[in-house]
Motif scaffolding. Structure first.
Motif, PDB file in Angstrom:
ATOM      1  N   GLN B 693      66.589 -31.750 -29.761  1.00 27.42           N
ATOM      2  CA  GLN B 693      66.513 -31.589 -28.313  1.00 27.42           C
ATOM      3  C   GLN B 693      67.888 -31.399 -27.696  1.00 27.42           C
ATOM      4  OE1 GLN B 693      64.372 -34.237 -25.880  1.00 27.42           O
ATOM      5  NE2 GLN B 693      63.042 -34.879 -27.536  1.00 27.42           N
ATOM      6  N   TYR B 703      71.512 -31.539 -23.205  1.00 25.66           N
ATOM      7  CA  TYR B 703      70.094 -31.592 -23.544  1.00 25.66           C
ATOM      8  C   TYR B 703      69.451 -30.257 -23.203  1.00 25.66           C
ATOM      9  CZ  TYR B 703      70.510 -36.480 -24.552  1.00 25.66           C
ATOM     10  OH  TYR B 703      70.857 -37.654 -25.131  1.00 25.66           O
ATOM     11  N   ILE B 706      63.643 -27.777 -22.821  1.00 23.95           N
ATOM     12  CA  ILE B 706      62.628 -27.188 -23.702  1.00 23.95           C
ATOM     13  C   ILE B 706      61.281 -27.308 -23.028  1.00 23.95           C
ATOM     14  CG2 ILE B 706      61.486 -27.385 -25.921  1.00 23.95           C
ATOM     15  CD1 ILE B 706      64.200 -28.569 -26.892  1.00 23.95           C
ATOM     16  N   GLU B 765      63.249 -21.596 -27.958  1.00 22.85           N
ATOM     17  CA  GLU B 765      63.842 -22.887 -27.613  1.00 22.85           C
ATOM     18  C   GLU B 765      64.198 -22.945 -26.130  1.00 22.85           C
ATOM     19  OE1 GLU B 765      66.886 -24.258 -30.228  1.00 22.85           O
ATOM     20  OE2 GLU B 765      65.505 -24.383 -31.889  1.00 22.85           O
ATOM     21  N   ASN B 766      65.492 -23.010 -25.828  1.00 25.59           N
ATOM     22  CA  ASN B 766      65.901 -23.093 -24.432  1.00 25.59           C
ATOM     23  C   ASN B 766      66.684 -21.863 -24.011  1.00 25.59           C
ATOM     24  OD1 ASN B 766      68.130 -23.662 -26.039  1.00 25.59           O
ATOM     25  ND2 ASN B 766      69.126 -24.768 -24.394  1.00 25.59           N
TER      26      ASN B 766
END
Lengths: 442, 982
Positions: B693, B703, B706, B765-766
């Protein structure tokens, strides 16, 4: 305040340029490099160009972007200069992009009696959407007090100009990301810590500095917020008030958004409570075009009703706009809304509304490099190591080897002791000089 | 310059040393396979001279022109034309050039018949898209320059077949004329151009072949009008269909005198009703019409006399006529019957006699015959033999000769609509691996050879043997699940409605089924497959059942036509369930829920925005109702430039059907149509796994934000929606959005001034990576946007984590106002891009690579590290250790990182990645006109030994060591004894 001088940009820049040019010839260590001068010439030329294209009708809403204090410390000048040098290329590119991006620059310098040990500068960069005006206003008290001071002042201006152009290049990205205007209405405007954190602490609004703002091409408009409680239709819930500014290029933007909520009727309260009980959705909508509502369609947003109540009903609007069009409204609670949503009946049936207006953010430019510069750097680095490493690696073998050879030679020739010693010392000298010669060649 | 070159070189060396995942030459084909297809054949031209007689030239719906070997069906050469460059007609000129007319009659090209090289290309100026004709005069007497005639709209071009130069161009005086047919008179150098003006007027031009001069012009009109279909019966007679499609009009135009005669079809065929079509075929004195139930051959005895010559029942197909001698023409008919497919060849002057009659047996999964093309050859006994090229309903292509299928090609695979990877059955006891490795001696021999190979001792023959062993290693082709998860079934559905299962080992077709629900029928006029989903993947419950696949289709493009569902066993290809839906299919949502038999729940949204739940069992409804408040969906209405989000409402108002739910609109984003237009969207893969994460940097922890509900949307200003170059940089602007699809929140909005599409994007993912064109820099660019969650940013203290005083495990709600930080960066990229995808692995630990389908139809693997927004010009020491690459303005393209190595996946459309069980490896399946499969390891295979690891060497070393131990032990014993005696 002995005396206050107010100069236009041309004269000031001319003075500044003159001083800088001459100080180079005399003694000033700050302005040594030719390239720097070229850069400044370009900046000057550009700023005068901006000035010439000034639109007299253009509205002059301004916004303080950056207020900094610059202390007059000699070391910092050098630092500033190096920043200017390092970002020279980018700076130029950003200046070039100002044509499209548009910027209004105003800065103000107030000089304290303790000058030159401490100088307080206040820089305000005003962002307008499509107008390019640069205004330089100075308040000096000791403008005429001596050529040296004046020269330094002029230099200071030049650097601030540099800084601003740099700052503008980067700041324009930053600015658009953040909310252009905040309008707080209803409830406790100052009490919300989150919202005040959204505002940049460095920003200070200076309405007194605004150029006459009552120009005719800004008008107030209203559009309504409607809400839906449960399965009933949409009902009027409140009114947004905003100023619509039109720019000389035809663009329009919304600013100064204010919102007033109608109080909930008993019927609506009942419906809201029902929503809370069944964990339903509270839906709001605004027209997508504020000039001729509803425009293409209504922009809708919903939230679980249980997210809203805290002490009273706290709501938060983020309105994404593009000119006069509203793209989206993000409606939600002012704080967090954790998943197992608990039923909570608010003590006070009134809304605390926070509204934020958001505009588009510009993407950072793709970095472009002067490839040659980089190539030279890397190239020399790439060549160096083998040159250095030969001696660095093998000196421990070479020196004994030399000794052995010398020994062998002396033994073979059967020479006297002193001569041999002299020779070996000479050899050593030669051996030691070699690396330094190498080093120098670098 | 030299320095720059040097820099590039050092950079390349640097990259090679760190990132290279390239193959060695002898590893090609070990884990990958490549299959070449051409698509559904539209036109075929046989050639009868010299080397050409072994070949057939075909053009297809996928815009491919190819030369196939008649003996084997292999491709000699092929060219894939552009997406919009549809091939209208194909012919052969001068006996050595293949002529293609494409792009609605505006591009004429000549290809060399033996090797497929382009000889010339002519761009014709065709005013409006219209019916275009290519006419290559076949038997011009020697000494004449062979001209190629092309007509489009009201103009006729004559081009030299030698160099493609326009010899003459004739703009016909009547502007609105649509030329229907071009024919040539036998006697003179005159060609006839026959066309309609408007719907009811008929015009004939006599044009000089040499100069293009109009020699004669005659006109006539017909009261009830023409529908536009014509058939040339003689050189001076055509038959047209009238405006109501109820009668045939024979038109003779001999010597400039036009005779018209109308014949009602119902007079010819008493049982006729419904629709009629003219089949495009050139018969001498005959024409073929297609009525719903059968094909009718009509003989034209004169303008006034038409008679039914033959009636062929459907399903069947008929070829155009093939001249055999001066008087005779042959044609072939294929007719389906219960006993098989009958193939008949007849001469046109004697329809009662069949020259050839054969019966074929074809796989029933190939459907009906759609098209046939006839070719003749001289048999060994000097009689005429015939062979036909058959295009079947599933778009496959076969050659039939002497009553046998000589070869067939599964060309439906050139038009894959959707694909999914499925597991193979678990290996049953009793089937042991040792069967493959025949015995210990063979095994040792194989490894000994490999050892020799690695020690460079092997002779060329032995090297070949090693390669053969490697390629043959049937381990990879077994029909069972393997430990590493490399062996899988790729199940694809093609545009023809055929579902095929391919084995990942060698790409062979394990089973195939032509879905009955997706075949044309009365109820479902124009069915098309939409997509493929995993319907049932048994793992916990119902272990004994086979997994199954759901295929969703629709009866046509219109959104209110009903949909069709089929469920197929993924091991055997048996159709378990096939049903026609009562509602239309607008949107399909596979839910992350399964019922007690591991059937996955699916929601199908119909045209009225009602949600229908499948499977229709009470069990699934029970499970669904529990989760219903948390189900949200959205729809992007590209035409209207609106994105709407919806939730589902309980079905109180819909009591008549418990599987139908109402939807409620929750949010909408309205893009102003004057400034923005949606051109691309992208979402995260549903089944993507994220391992960490947080991103730990040298001095900080970030962080990742997500969320499964991130939607990327790209819009451009409407002016810039066209091709590159159609808009000036000032008026072009591209906006990129990141939207939360539950709450409709715009998480990030960024504008790229002076940029325009086409946009290709991938979300994982992000982060999101998107590719577009920068008009200011005149280059393509790729941007990366990474999004980080600031609300969890203060969980940096180790003690906080240890004591559990953190909010990392708290459920994240989309209704909480997100506090995100966005980092982005743009880089130049050399290629234009057809498709972007990202590797996915089982646990998400392995670093990611972007798979970029380039314009050259290759797939480039680019490390995500190159698209890191944190790259800076001079990374600090700690950043360097972290693996941050110094900032460059453009992304490097290393030739070794093409995963397709030397191959081209022609017409590349989609790249699909699926994780293998082995964490380091991902399976990649690319499809377009061609198929390509390989497996890649973005961080190399760190968790397994490579395939060519020499176990024999290891064994030998161990044996040698053991021997040495014993020898030295014995020696030392002896020595010790001797010392004791001393």
């Amino acid at each position: 305040m002995n005396r206050t001088g107010s100069l236009t940009i041309q004269t000031l820049i001319a003075i500044a340029f003159w001083f800088t040019w001459h100080s180079r010839n005399e003694q000033d260590h700050l302005v040594k490099q030719h390239s720097h001068n070229n850069l400044m010439m370009k900046i000057l030329a550009f700023s005068s160009r901006i000035f010439n294209t000034r639109d007299p009708k253009g509205p002059n809403y301004s916004k303080t972007l950056m207020t900094t204090q610059i202390k007059w410390i000699p070391q910092r000048w050098i630092l500033l200069k190096s920043i200017v040098m390092a970002l020279g290329i980018i700076c130029m590119q950003d200046l070039a992009s100002l044509k499209y991006g548009s910027l209004m620059v105003r800065f103000k310098v107030r000089i304290k009696p303790a000058w030159p040990t401490a100088i307080r500068g206040q820089i305000e960069v005003m962002q307008l959407s499509k107008v390019s005006i640069a205004v330089l206003r100075t308040e000096t008290r000791e403008m005429a007090k001596g050529s040296r001071r004046a020269r330094s002042l002029a230099l200071f201006f030049l650097f601030t100009l540099h800084l601003i152009s740099i700052a503008a290049g980067f700041q324009s990205d930053e600015l658009l990301q953040d909310d252009e205007e905040f309008g707080l209405e209803g409830g406790r405007p100052a009490a919300d810590p989150e919202l005040s954190s959204l505002a940049r602490p460095a920003i200070r609004r200076r309405p007194d500095l605004d150029l006459p703002s009552g120009s005719s091409d800004s008008k107030s408009i209203q559009f309504s917020l409607e809400h839906q409680l449960g399965s009933s239709g949409f009902l009027l819930a409140g009114t947004f008030t905003a100023r619509l500014k039109s720019w000389s290029n035809g663009g329009q933007t919304l600013t100064k958004l204010r919102f007033s909520r109608n109080t909930l009727t008993e019927e609506e309260k009942g419906a809201f409570e029902r929503l809370l009980k069944e964990d339903g959705y509270y839906t709001i909508r605004v027209p997508s075009n504020v000039l001729n509502p509803p425009g293409k369609d209504y922009v809708i947003s919903s939230v679980r009703a249980r997210c809203i109540p805290r002490e009273s009903l706290d709501e938060h609007f983020t309105i994404h706009t593009d000119g006069v069009n509203i793209l989206a409204v993000n409606y939600g609670s002012a704080g967090a809304c954790h998943y197992p949503r608990l039923l909570r009946i608010p003590a006070k049936w009134s809304f605390n509304s926070y509204t934020v207006l958001k505009n588009s953010e510009q993407a950072p430019r793709t970095p472009t490099f002067a490839e040659e510069l980089l190539a030279v750097d890397v190239g020399t680095e790439g060549v160096q190591p083998p040159e250095r490493s030969f001696w660095a690696k093998y000196w421990m073998y070479l020196i004994p080897l030399v000794f052995i050879v010398l020994n062998a030679v002396t033994q073979a020739m059967n020479m006297p002791e002193e001569q041999a010693a002299g020779q070996s010392a000479q050899g050593q000298q030669v051996a030691q000089r070699a690396p330094s010669a190498n080093a120098r060649r670098r | 310059m030299a320095i720059r070159a040097y820099l590039r070189f050092t950079l390349a060396i640097l990259l090679l040393s760190t990132l290279s995942t390239a193959l060695y030459e002898d590893q090609v084909g070990l884990a990958d396979w490549h299959q070449k297809y051409i698509g559904k054949v539209n036109h075929a031209v046989f050639h009868t001279q010299k080397t050409g007689r072994k070949r057939v030239i075909v053009s297809t719906e996928e815009n491919v022109i190819a030369s196939l070997d008649l003996r084997t069906g292999d491709i000699f050469w092929r060219h894939v034309l552009g997406k919009t460059d549809h091939i209208d007609q194909v012919d052969i000129a001068l006996g050595k050039y293949v002529i293609t007319l494409s792009s609605e009659g505006s591009v004429l090209r000549a290809w060399n018949l033996p090797d497929g090289q382009m000889i010339w290309e002519s761009i014709l100026d065709v005013s409006a898209p219209s019916k275009s004709l290519l006419y290559v005069p076949a038997s011009m007497s020697a000494g004449k320059d062979n001209l190629i005639l092309v007509s489009g709209g009201s103009s006729i071009y004559a081009l030299s077949s030698i160099d493609g130069q326009i010899v003459w161009r004739k703009e016909l005086p009547i502007n609105s004329i649509e030329i229907q047919q071009i024919s040539q008179s036998h006697e003179s150098d005159t060609i006839y151009a026959v066309g309609f003006v408007g719907s009811s007027e008929f015009v004939v031009y006599h044009i000089s072949y040499r100069t293009g001069e109009v020699l004669q012009q005659s006109k006539s009109s017909f009261g009830s009008g023409f529908c536009g279909e014509t058939s040339l019966v003689f050189d001076d007679t055509i038959v047209a269909l009238d405006g109501q499609r109820s009668s045939l009009v024979a038109i003779g135009f001999k010597n400039g005198i036009i005779n018209l005669h109308q014949t009602y079809i119902s007079d010819l065929i008493p049982e006729f009703s419904g629709n009629v079509k003219l089949l495009p075929s050139r018969f001498n004195g005959m024409l073929a019409i297609d009525i719903a139930s059968s094909i009718i051959l009509l003989r034209v005895k004169g303008i006034n006399e038409l008679e039914v010559a033959e009636k062929i029942n459907r399903p069947s197909a008929i070829t155009a006529s093939l001249p055999i001698s001066k008087e005779q023409q042959a044609f072939a008919i294929m007719e389906h019957s219960k006993s098989g497919i009958h193939f008949k060849v007849k001469f046109d002057n004697d329809l009662t006699n069949e020259v050839l009659r054969e019966t074929l047996h074809m796989d029933s999964q190939r459907g009906n015959v759609e098209k046939i093309f006839i070719n003749s050859y001289i048999r060994t006994d000097r009689t005429h033999g015939f062979r036909v090229l058959v295009v079947m309903e599933d778009h496959s292509l076969s050659l039939v000769q002497q009553g046998e299928i000589v070869w067939s090609r599964e060309d439906g695979l050139a038009s894959i609509v959707s694909s999914a990877m499925f597991e193979l059955p678990v290996e049953k006891e009793g089937v042991s691996v040792a069967e493959v490795e025949h015995n210990l001696f063979e095994w040792l021999k194989g490894h000994f050879l490999k050892l020799k190979g690695t020690l460079m001792l092997a002779s060329p023959d032995e090297m070949a043997a090693i390669q053969a062993i490697r390629l043959k290693s049937s381990e990879k082709n077994k029909m069972t699940r393997d430990h590493n998860g490399f062996r899988k079934l790729i199940i694809v559905v093609t545009r023809a409605g055929k579902v095929l299962a391919l084995h990942t080992g060698d790409g062979r077709v394990v089973w195939s089924v032509l879905l009955p629900a997706l075949r044309r029928s009365g109820k479902c006029g124009n069915p098309s497959a939409l997509s493929l989903y995993q319907w049932q993947v048994p793992h916990h419950h119902a272990m004994d059942e086979n997994p199954s696949v759901l295929v969703v289709g629709a009866c046509g493009q219109n959104s209110d036509l009903p949909g069709v569902l089929s469920i197929i066993d993924s091991y055997t290809g048996k159709v378990l369930n096939s049903s026609m839906l009562e509602h239309s299919v607008r949107h399909i949502i596979p839910l992350p829920l399964t019922d007690s038999t591991e059937q996955r729940l699916h929601l199908i949204i119909d045209g009225y925005l009602h949600a229908h739940l499948y499977p229709r069992t009470s069990d699934s409804v029970k499970i669904f109702l529990q989760e219903m408040p948390n189900i949200y969906w959205y729809m992007v209405e590209e035409g209207k430039n609106i994105i709407r989000g919806y939730s589902l409402e309980s079905r109180e108002l819909n009591t008549y059907d418990e599987y139908v739910f109402r939807t409620k609109q929750l949010w909408s984003i309205v893009f102003p149509s004057e400034s923005e237009k949606i051109i691309a969207t992208a979402t995260r893969k549903m089944n993507e796994v994220v391992h960490t994460q947080a991103k730990v940097t040298a001095d900080d922890v970030m962080y990742k934000y997500i969320s499964k509900n991130i939607l990327f949307v790209a819009t451009v200003s409407p002016k810039a929606a066209g091709n590159i170059g159609s808009a000036a940089p000032e008026e072009a602007c591209l906006f990129a959005y990141l939207i939360d699809t539950v709450s409709g929140r715009i998480l990030h909005r960024v504008s790229h001034q002076g940029a325009q599409g086409p946009v290709n994007a991938v979300v994982s993912e992000n982060w999101v990576v998107y590719h577009y064109f920068n008009l200011r820099a005149h280059r393509y660019e790729m941007s990366v946007v990474e999004i980080y969650d600031q609300s969890r940013a203060d969980n940096k203290d180790v003690w906080k984590l240890v004591l559990g005083k953190h909010n990392l495990t708290a459920p994240v709600s989309s209704y909480t106002r997100p506090d995100v930080m966005v980092k982005s960066q743009s880089y130049f990229f050399t290629h234009s891009v057809k498709s972007i995808s990202v590797t996915s692995t089982a646990k998400g630990i392995t670093s990611k690579q972007l798979l970029i389908g380039t314009i050259g139809d290759q797939v480039l693997a680019l490390d995500k590290r190159f698209l890191d927004p944190r790259r800076s010009v001079n990374p600090t020491q700690s950043e360097k250790e972290e693996g941050i690459i110094p900032l460059t303005d453009s992304l490097p393209i290393v030739p070794q990182s093409y995963i397709t190595h030397s191959l081209q996946v022609e017409g590349l459309r989609t790249i699909v990645t699926t994780p293998a069980k082995l964490e380091s490896t991902a399976l990649v399946f690319c499809y377009g006109v061609d198929l390509f499969y390989t497996r890649i390891a973005p961080s190399r295979t760190y968790d397994s030994l490579t395939e060519d690891f020499s176990y024999a060497l290891l064994l030998l070393t161990i044996v040698a060591l053991v021997a040495a131990i014993f020898v030295t032990w014995a020696l030392s014993e002896k020595k010790e004894l001797r010392e004791k005696w001393r």
